[in-house]
Design an enzyme around this catalytic site. Structure first.
Site, short mmCIF file in Angstrom:
data_model
loop_
_atom_site.label_atom_id
_atom_site.label_comp_id
_atom_site.label_asym_id
_atom_site.label_seq_id
_atom_site.Cartn_x
_atom_site.Cartn_y
_atom_site.Cartn_z
NE ARG A 234 23.48 95.57 38.20
CZ ARG A 234 23.68 94.95 37.39
NH1 ARG A 234 25.01 94.77 36.92
NH2 ARG A 234 22.93 94.58 36.25
CD GLU B 257 22.95 90.36 22.59
OE1 GLU B 257 22.99 90.61 23.77
OE2 GLU B 257 23.47 89.78 21.74
#
Ligand code: AMP
Length: 169
Positions: A57, A94
């Site tokens: 993006r 994560e």
């Protein structure tokens, strides 16, 4: 207001994450103008030479800003996508790690760089991107994001480089 064009998608891509969907912003002529002009104004364009965008993006916003300001654009990509010699940098996710890459000759030594991504969360991605730019001889001038999840305090991981965002959550 940029906020009015960002859509929250709960539990995407997994449970507990509120995904900030930028597609309504891209879809809107007014929203897109506002975002590109906003990102182009965060720092004096005379203070840098090149815009670096992070896959994927960051490409949408970075290329548009570069074109708007008549600058060049450099992509930072996921591993194995860039065809010439690269520098690569691993960063924590994560669960596990990921990697990003840049062409060694993408920036000339000493060139000023504006780095762009859509969203600042923990800052892991942008921190790795800053390392890449420095390793190939670039001089990061600022980082710019459309959205900053300020409760995650990602900007603390970006050191003393200027950090700008068009909206904070
Ligand atoms: P981070 O490295 O934690 O700062 O994460 C930033 C990267 O992950 C950016 O490239 C974002 O596009 C993506 N990202 C992280 N969290 C979100 C979220 N809640 N909504 C949309 N994109 C996200």
């Amino acid at each position: 207001m940029i906020q009015s064009y960002i859509r929250d998608i709960p539990d995407f891509p997994k449970k507990g994450i509120i995904f900030k969907d930028i597609t309504p912003l891209l879809q809107s002529p007014e929203g897109l103008q506002m975002a590109i002009k906003g990102l182009a104004q965060v720092v004096d364009p005379a203070s840098y030479d090149v815009v670096v965008g992070i896959e994927s993006r960051g490409f949408i916003f970075g290329t548009a800003v570069a074109h708007h300001l008549k600058k060049g654009f450099v992509p930072i990509r996921k591993p194995g996508k860039l065809p010439s010699k690269t520098a690569s940098e691993a960063y924590e996710l994560e669960y596990g790690t990921d990697k990003i890459e840049i062409h060694l000759d993408a920036v000339r030594p000493g060139q000023g760089v504006l780095l762009i991504d859509d969203l600042l969360a923990t800052g892991g991605t942008m921190s790795a991107a800053l390392n890449l730019v420095r390793r190939i001889g670039g001089r990061p001038v600022a980082c710019a994001f459309v959205i900053e999840l300020s409760f995650l305090e990602g900007r603390k991981r970006l050191g003393d480089v200027a950090v700008h965002s068009l909206m904070k959550v």
